[in-house]
Enzyme design. Structure first.
Site, mmCIF file in Angstrom:
data_model
loop_
_atom_site.group_PDB
_atom_site.id
_atom_site.type_symbol
_atom_site.label_atom_id
_atom_site.label_comp_id
_atom_site.label_asym_id
_atom_site.label_seq_id
_atom_site.Cartn_x
_atom_site.Cartn_y
_atom_site.Cartn_z
ATOM 1 N N GLY A 42 87.699 -2.323 11.745
ATOM 2 C CA GLY A 42 89.126 -2.268 12.041
ATOM 3 C C GLY A 42 89.308 -2.712 13.476
ATOM 4 O O GLY A 42 88.812 -3.763 13.864
ATOM 5 N N GLU A 43 89.918 -1.886 14.276
ATOM 6 C CA GLU A 43 90.094 -2.208 15.693
ATOM 7 C C GLU A 43 89.671 -0.975 16.497
ATOM 8 O O GLU A 43 90.344 0.055 16.481
ATOM 9 C CB GLU A 43 91.558 -2.614 15.955
ATOM 10 C CG GLU A 43 91.888 -2.867 17.403
ATOM 11 C CD GLU A 43 90.869 -3.742 18.128
ATOM 12 O OE1 GLU A 43 90.594 -4.866 17.671
ATOM 13 O OE2 GLU A 43 90.336 -3.278 19.166
ATOM 14 N N SER A 44 88.527 -1.127 17.187
ATOM 15 C CA SER A 44 87.925 0.033 17.840
ATOM 16 C C SER A 44 88.821 0.654 18.903
ATOM 17 O O SER A 44 88.826 1.874 19.079
ATOM 18 C CB SER A 44 86.579 -0.360 18.445
ATOM 19 O OG SER A 44 86.735 -1.442 19.340
ATOM 20 N N CYS A 74 80.949 -2.458 12.220
ATOM 21 C CA CYS A 74 81.808 -3.258 13.086
ATOM 22 C C CYS A 74 82.552 -2.384 14.114
ATOM 23 O O CYS A 74 81.915 -1.859 15.011
ATOM 24 C CB CYS A 74 82.746 -4.104 12.224
ATOM 25 S SG CYS A 74 83.322 -5.556 13.081
ATOM 26 N N ARG A 103 82.021 -6.342 22.372
ATOM 27 C CA ARG A 103 83.086 -6.595 21.381
ATOM 28 C C ARG A 103 83.331 -8.090 21.254
ATOM 29 O O ARG A 103 83.181 -8.830 22.229
ATOM 30 C CB ARG A 103 84.401 -5.949 21.821
ATOM 31 C CG ARG A 103 84.460 -4.460 21.615
ATOM 32 C CD ARG A 103 85.733 -3.907 22.203
ATOM 33 N NE ARG A 103 86.917 -4.210 21.424
ATOM 34 C CZ ARG A 103 88.061 -4.684 21.927
ATOM 35 N NH1 ARG A 103 88.170 -4.937 23.211
ATOM 36 N NH2 ARG A 103 89.079 -4.895 21.148
ATOM 37 N N ILE A 132 83.152 -10.335 11.000
ATOM 38 C CA ILE A 132 84.563 -10.613 11.297
ATOM 39 C C ILE A 132 84.881 -10.113 12.714
ATOM 40 O O ILE A 132 84.851 -8.904 12.956
ATOM 41 C CB ILE A 132 85.492 -9.901 10.280
ATOM 42 C CG1 ILE A 132 85.128 -10.334 8.846
ATOM 43 C CG2 ILE A 132 86.961 -10.202 10.579
ATOM 44 C CD1 ILE A 132 85.746 -9.469 7.778
ATOM 45 N N ARG A 133 85.125 -11.041 13.625
ATOM 46 C CA ARG A 133 85.312 -10.673 15.039
ATOM 47 C C ARG A 133 84.291 -9.598 15.431
ATOM 48 O O ARG A 133 84.633 -8.542 15.975
ATOM 49 C CB ARG A 133 86.739 -10.198 15.303
ATOM 50 C CG ARG A 133 87.775 -11.316 15.188
ATOM 51 C CD ARG A 133 89.170 -10.859 15.567
ATOM 52 N NE ARG A 133 89.586 -9.693 14.784
ATOM 53 C CZ ARG A 133 90.006 -9.748 13.517
ATOM 54 N NH1 ARG A 133 90.051 -10.899 12.895
ATOM 55 N NH2 ARG A 133 90.359 -8.662 12.886
ATOM 56 N N HIS A 169 79.933 -6.177 7.587
ATOM 57 C CA HIS A 169 80.734 -5.373 6.648
ATOM 58 C C HIS A 169 80.149 -5.330 5.236
ATOM 59 O O HIS A 169 80.643 -6.041 4.356
ATOM 60 C CB HIS A 169 82.130 -6.005 6.529
ATOM 61 C CG HIS A 169 82.971 -5.852 7.740
ATOM 62 N ND1 HIS A 169 83.849 -4.810 7.900
ATOM 63 C CD2 HIS A 169 83.088 -6.618 8.846
ATOM 64 C CE1 HIS A 169 84.470 -4.931 9.054
ATOM 65 N NE2 HIS A 169 84.030 -6.023 9.653
ATOM 66 N N GLU A 171 80.731 -3.339 2.945
ATOM 67 C CA GLU A 171 81.740 -2.890 1.967
ATOM 68 C C GLU A 171 82.524 -4.072 1.402
ATOM 69 O O GLU A 171 83.251 -3.936 0.435
ATOM 70 C CB GLU A 171 82.675 -1.850 2.597
ATOM 71 C CG GLU A 171 83.751 -2.374 3.539
ATOM 72 C CD GLU A 171 83.214 -2.801 4.910
ATOM 73 O OE1 GLU A 171 81.990 -2.770 5.132
ATOM 74 O OE2 GLU A 171 84.055 -3.187 5.762
HETATM 75 N N1 GLN Z 1 86.854 -6.731 17.147
HETATM 76 C C1 GLN Z 1 87.121 -5.464 16.542
HETATM 77 C C2 GLN Z 1 87.081 -4.322 17.563
HETATM 78 O O1 GLN Z 1 86.942 -4.491 18.710
HETATM 79 C C3 GLN Z 1 86.142 -5.163 15.430
HETATM 80 C C4 GLN Z 1 86.384 -6.069 14.251
HETATM 81 C C5 GLN Z 1 86.038 -5.458 12.934
HETATM 82 O O2 GLN Z 1 85.872 -4.238 12.800
HETATM 83 N N2 GLN Z 1 86.020 -6.276 11.922
HETATM 84 O O3 GLN Z 1 87.206 -3.210 17.184
#
Ligand code: GLN
Length: 190
Positions: A42-44, A74, A103, A132-133, A169, A171
């Site tokens: 998600g987004e940490s 992630c 990150r 993913i990112r 990921h 999942e």
């Molecule tokens: N770039 C996201 C972060 O800093 C992580 C991306 C992801 O969980 N797919 O949290």
């Protein structure tokens, strides 16, 4: 299953497929009842903020100190790391595993990619990994085991005691050996 933000529903489906009694966790009372925790992608930085808003940060740190098995993918890996590189201002982590994590380590031109990764602890065949990112592990402390590296040597999965982390990921694909591996750890610890 930490359900503050991110793709926790996908993880819940996988964990339930293996027969685990997986539940979303948003409150300290819910955290107190579980034998293992998955922190999703998600987004940490958002997850970090929400963990404080929901009064979960301190209980999470305590649960980890008392040996709760935790798997972070992630953003979840970023949350569990000791040090975050390129975090947003004031971003904190839980310090559960002695690694430094950068990150968005693959930059914008390689925002997302997929690769077949050999993972000795899972055996054959290699795991099809979706990034993913994604973050990368830049430092691995003593007592931390590297469990997956890219062809260029960068570390993308690690384990220390009850803590398991992957940059990618599992999942999101049909190969759920990492969830199975983690559930095995939870059963052993319980
Ligand atoms: N770039 C996201 C972060 O800093 C992580 C991306 C992801 O969980 N797919 O949290």
């Amino acid at each position: 299953m930490l359900a503050l933000q991110g793709d926790f529903r996908e993880h819940l489906n996988v964990l339930r497929k293996f027969g685990a009694d997986a539940v979303p966790v948003r409150r300290p009372t819910e955290l107190a009842k579980i034998d293992g925790l998955v922190i999703p992608g998600g987004e940490s930085s958002v997850m970090d903020k929400l963990s404080r808003t929901f009064h979960l940060r301190e209980p999470l740190i305590k649960a980890i100190q008392s040996g709760l098995p935790v798997y972070g993918t992630c953003a979840g890996m970023i949350m569990l790391s000791k040090n975050i590189l390129d975090g947003i201002k004031g971003q904190q982590s839980l310090g559960a595993i002695d690694i430094n994590v950068r990150r968005n380590a693959f930059g914008s031109q390689l925002d997302s990619f997929e690769v077949d990764l050999p993972i000795p602890v899972l055996g054959e065949p290699p795991l099809h990994a979706v990034f993913i990112r994604a973050p990368v592990i830049e430092r691995v402390g003593e007592g931390v085991e590297k469990i997956a590296t890219l062809a260029d040597g960068r570390v993308v999965a690690a384990e220390q005691g009850q803590i398991l982390v992957t940059s990618f990921h599992p999942e999101m694909t049909e190969d759920h050996r990492f969830h199975k591996y983690f559930l095995e750890k939870v059963r052993k610890a319980a």
